[in-house]
Structures are given as structure tokens and as C-alpha cells.
Design a protein around this motif. Structure first.
Motif, PDB file in Angstrom:
ATOM      1  N   LYS A  70       0.826  -1.207   0.000  1.00 38.54           N
ATOM      2  CA  LYS A  70       0.000   0.000   0.000  1.00 38.54           C
ATOM      3  C   LYS A  70       0.864   1.262   0.000  1.00 38.54           C
ATOM      4  CE  LYS A  70      -3.595   2.315   2.690  1.00 38.54           C
ATOM      5  NZ  LYS A  70      -4.453   2.237   3.917  1.00 38.54           N
ATOM      6  N   LEU A  71       1.908   1.265   0.816  1.00 40.70           N
ATOM      7  CA  LEU A  71       2.796   2.428   0.903  1.00 40.70           C
ATOM      8  C   LEU A  71       3.520   2.676  -0.414  1.00 40.70           C
ATOM      9  CD1 LEU A  71       4.255   4.602   2.623  1.00 40.70           C
ATOM     10  CD2 LEU A  71       5.914   2.826   3.260  1.00 40.70           C
ATOM     11  N   GLU A 137      -0.929   4.884   7.243  1.00 44.13           N
ATOM     12  CA  GLU A 137      -2.132   5.625   6.854  1.00 44.13           C
ATOM     13  C   GLU A 137      -1.843   7.117   6.732  1.00 44.13           C
ATOM     14  OE1 GLU A 137      -5.928   6.168   5.600  1.00 44.13           O
ATOM     15  OE2 GLU A 137      -4.891   4.264   5.958  1.00 44.13           O
ATOM     16  N   ARG A 138      -1.075   7.660   7.646  1.00 38.32           N
ATOM     17  CA  ARG A 138      -0.765   9.092   7.582  1.00 38.32           C
ATOM     18  C   ARG A 138       0.052   9.429   6.340  1.00 38.32           C
ATOM     19  NH1 ARG A 138       1.866  10.908  13.119  1.00 38.32           N
ATOM     20  NH2 ARG A 138       1.948  12.870  11.922  1.00 38.32           N
ATOM     21  N   ALA A 143       0.236  11.572   0.723  1.00 35.95           N
ATOM     22  CA  ALA A 143       0.604  11.365  -0.680  1.00 35.95           C
ATOM     23  C   ALA A 143      -0.626  11.422  -1.581  1.00 35.95           C
ATOM     24  CB  ALA A 143       1.327  10.030  -0.837  1.00 35.95           C
ATOM     25  N   ASP A 144      -1.723  10.795  -1.153  1.00 39.69           N
ATOM     26  CA  ASP A 144      -2.948  10.824  -1.958  1.00 39.69           C
ATOM     27  C   ASP A 144      -3.494  12.244  -2.084  1.00 39.69           C
ATOM     28  OD1 ASP A 144      -2.688   8.104  -2.165  1.00 39.69           O
ATOM     29  OD2 ASP A 144      -4.177   7.647  -0.613  1.00 39.69           O
ATOM     30  N   SER A 145      -3.371  13.035  -1.011  1.00 35.55           N
ATOM     31  CA  SER A 145      -3.851  14.411  -1.065  1.00 35.55           C
ATOM     32  C   SER A 145      -3.080  15.229  -2.099  1.00 35.55           C
ATOM     33  CB  SER A 145      -3.734  15.062   0.313  1.00 35.55           C
ATOM     34  OG  SER A 145      -4.541  14.389   1.263  1.00 35.55           O
ATOM     35  N   LEU A 146      -1.755  15.083  -2.112  1.00 41.93           N
ATOM     36  CA  LEU A 146      -0.956  15.793  -3.114  1.00 41.93           C
ATOM     37  C   LEU A 146      -1.289  15.330  -4.529  1.00 41.93           C
ATOM     38  CD1 LEU A 146       2.598  15.932  -1.472  1.00 41.93           C
ATOM     39  CD2 LEU A 146       1.069  17.858  -1.946  1.00 41.93           C
ATOM     40  N   ARG A 147      -1.455  14.043  -4.695  1.00 45.27           N
ATOM     41  CA  ARG A 147      -1.717  13.515  -6.034  1.00 45.27           C
ATOM     42  C   ARG A 147      -3.053  14.009  -6.577  1.00 45.27           C
ATOM     43  NH1 ARG A 147      -1.446   8.719  -4.749  1.00 45.27           N
ATOM     44  NH2 ARG A 147      -3.610   8.038  -4.729  1.00 45.27           N
ATOM     45  N   TRP A 148      -4.098  13.914  -5.766  1.00 41.01           N
ATOM     46  CA  TRP A 148      -5.420  14.313  -6.240  1.00 41.01           C
ATOM     47  C   TRP A 148      -5.533  15.827  -6.401  1.00 41.01           C
ATOM     48  CZ3 TRP A 148      -8.474  11.259  -8.641  1.00 41.01           C
ATOM     49  CH2 TRP A 148      -8.464   9.897  -8.370  1.00 41.01           C
ATOM     50  N   ALA A 149      -4.807  16.585  -5.562  1.00 41.44           N
ATOM     51  CA  ALA A 149      -4.809  18.040  -5.741  1.00 41.44           C
ATOM     52  C   ALA A 149      -4.159  18.420  -7.073  1.00 41.44           C
ATOM     53  CB  ALA A 149      -4.077  18.706  -4.577  1.00 41.44           C
ATOM     54  N   ALA A 150      -3.052  17.762  -7.414  1.00 43.45           N
ATOM     55  CA  ALA A 150      -2.400  18.038  -8.696  1.00 43.45           C
ATOM     56  C   ALA A 150      -3.304  17.647  -9.862  1.00 43.45           C
ATOM     57  CB  ALA A 150      -1.069  17.282  -8.779  1.00 43.45           C
ATOM     58  N   ARG A 151      -4.001  16.535  -9.744  1.00 47.98           N
ATOM     59  CA  ARG A 151      -4.913  16.119 -10.819  1.00 47.98           C
ATOM     60  C   ARG A 151      -6.100  17.064 -10.944  1.00 47.98           C
ATOM     61  NH1 ARG A 151      -5.012   9.550  -9.729  1.00 47.98           N
ATOM     62  NH2 ARG A 151      -2.908   9.114 -10.553  1.00 47.98           N
ATOM     63  N   ASP A 152      -6.651  17.492  -9.810  1.00 45.41           N
ATOM     64  CA  ASP A 152      -7.771  18.441  -9.860  1.00 45.41           C
ATOM     65  C   ASP A 152      -7.345  19.767 -10.491  1.00 45.41           C
ATOM     66  OD1 ASP A 152      -9.324  16.543  -8.655  1.00 45.41           O
ATOM     67  OD2 ASP A 152      -9.163  17.388  -6.637  1.00 45.41           O
TER      68      ASP A 152
END
Length: 249
Positions: A70-71, A137-138, A143-152
């Protein structure tokens, strides 16, 4: 002569230095390519092994493999998204810097999980699973927050550009079809002058009418006088001689 030999020697040395530099650069590029290929192959093999362990093993070993998988998956996806976006959007430089700092913590956690997989004391490892889950999880959440922000951000820019392009195309289409929407200009009416303060209204502009001359009055019937037979000559008649006066003896 000596100057020519010196120039040739300098050119030879320059070409040799250039060849050595090009060779070193080529060797370095080839080495980096080989290292990159080896790293990708090693990463692929390790990911495949972790996926097999997470599905085939139970207990502590299987959960550690799931955490590592997952990591690594989250960190790799975020790295690829930021690298692709930063090439077109310079504002992602700060996000790339933050991800590099996050990668340090992710690397430390991955190394720790790898060591715990080889630890024979399973009871001790089981006690730390809760803490390892929270850390994983943290890191993955960040990492997911950065990725989805860049995609948005990329999707928002694409939508704005598409909206602007659609508006420009509509304007150009209307300009190309100007003959279909052109309407005749309405006739302008001549405004009548306002009456003056004295109450006397000046006559407005009149249209000049063409005056045709009146025909002369018709003449009444006139009597037709008969032609004098003595004065009428026809082409087949011979001229008559004038009568001579009679003479008296």
C-alpha cells in the motif's frame, strides 16, 4: 612551418579531448540507463513478491506485506503524477518539494517494515502493528492528497481552456455565418420640426413634385377649303399656256 605544426597539434589535442568527453558522457548515460532498468526490474520483482505474500500468507507476515504494498503503490503514483504535472505547471514545484520530504518518511517506514518481515519475534512485531498501520495511513493519506490536488488542478485548467476555446469557436462560427443573420436596416423617418414658441408652425420639408406642362387647348373644327383646280398640278399633266389677251385691230 612551426606555426602550422603547432596549430595541427592543438587541433589534434582538442579533438582528442572532445572525444574523451563525449565517451565519458555516453558511458555515464548508458550506466544510468542500466541502473534505471535494474531498479525498475528489482522494484517490479519486489512488488510482485509483496502482492503474493499479502494474498498467500496469513498473520503478521501477510499484514506487513500489505502495508508495504500500500505504501509503495501510493508513493509511486504520487511521484509519477507530480513529475508529469510539474513539467507543464511550474506552480507544482512546492508540491514536489513537499513530496520529497514525505518520501524520506516513506522510505524509513518501508525499510522498517522490511526489517520486521525478517524478525523472528512475531509476538513483538504484532504489538507494533497498530502503530505501523497509523504511520502508513498518515503517509499514504498525505501522498494521496498531493496527487489528487495536482490532478484536480490539471483538470480545472483543462476545463477553463476548453470553455475559452469553445467561446472563441462560437464567435468565429457566427462571423463565418454573418450572411444568414444579416437583417435589412430599417428605413429612417424624417423627423418633423418642432413648433416654435410663438405657436406658428413652420411648414416641414416638402417633396419636390415634377410639374408637367399642360397641353395646349384643343382647337375647334376648321372648315376645309376645296383646292383650286387651276392650282393643282399632277405629274402626268402638261403645263397649260397662259391665254393671250385679244388684240383689236
Amino acid at each position: 612551418m612551426e606555426a602550422t605544426i603547432l596549430i595541427l597539434a592543438l587541433l589534434f589535442v582538442a579533438f582528442m579531448a572532445l572525444g574523451v568527453y563525449a565517451g565519458v558522457k555516453a558511458i555515464g548515460a548508458a550506466k544510468r540507463g542500466v541502473d534505471r532498468t535494474i531498479s525498475q526490474a528489482r522494484r517490479t520483482v519486489e512488488d510482485t513478491t509483496l502482492r503474493a505474500r499479502s494474498l498467500g500468507q496469513m498473520g503478521v507476515a501477510g499484514e506487513l506485506a500489505q502495508l508495504r504494498l500500500k505504501l509503495r503503490t501510493s508513493m509511486r503514483a504520487t511521484q509519477d503524477a507530480l513529475q508529469a504535472g510539474s513539467a507543464e505547471d511550474a506552480s507544482l514545484a512546492e508540491s514536489v518539494s513537499l513530496f520529497q520530504r514525505l518520501s524520506v518518511h516513506g522510505g524509513e517506514l518501508d525499510d522498517e517494515l522490511r526489517q520486521l518481515e525478517r524478525d523472528p519475534d512475531r509476538a513483538r512485531v504484532a504489538e507494533r502493528l497498530q502503530e505501523l498501520r497509523e504511520r502508513t495511513e498518515r503517509i499514504t493519506h498525505s501522498a494521496d492528497s498531493l496527487r489528487w490536488a495536482a490532478r484536480d488542478r490539471a483538470r480545472k485548467f483543462a476545463e477553463d481552456d476548453l470553455s475559452s476555446l469553445s467561446a472563441q469557436i462560437d464567435v468565429e462560427s457566427g462571423a463565418l455565418r454573418h450572411w444568414a443573420t444579416a437583417e435589412p436596416e430599417p428605413e429612417r423617418e424624417t423627423p418633423w420640426p418642432e413648433p416654435e414658441a410663438g405657436g406658428v408652425e413652420k411648414p416641414g420639408p416638402t417633396v419636390t413634385e415634377q410639374v408637367w406642362p399642360e397641353p395646349p387647348p384643343a382647337a375647334g373644327p376648321q372648315a376645309i377649303e376645296p383646292a383650286d383646280p387651276r392650282r393643282t398640278a399632277y405629274p402626268w399633266q402638261k403645263p397649260t399656256r397662259q391665254a393671250r389677251p385679244e388684240t383689236t385691230n
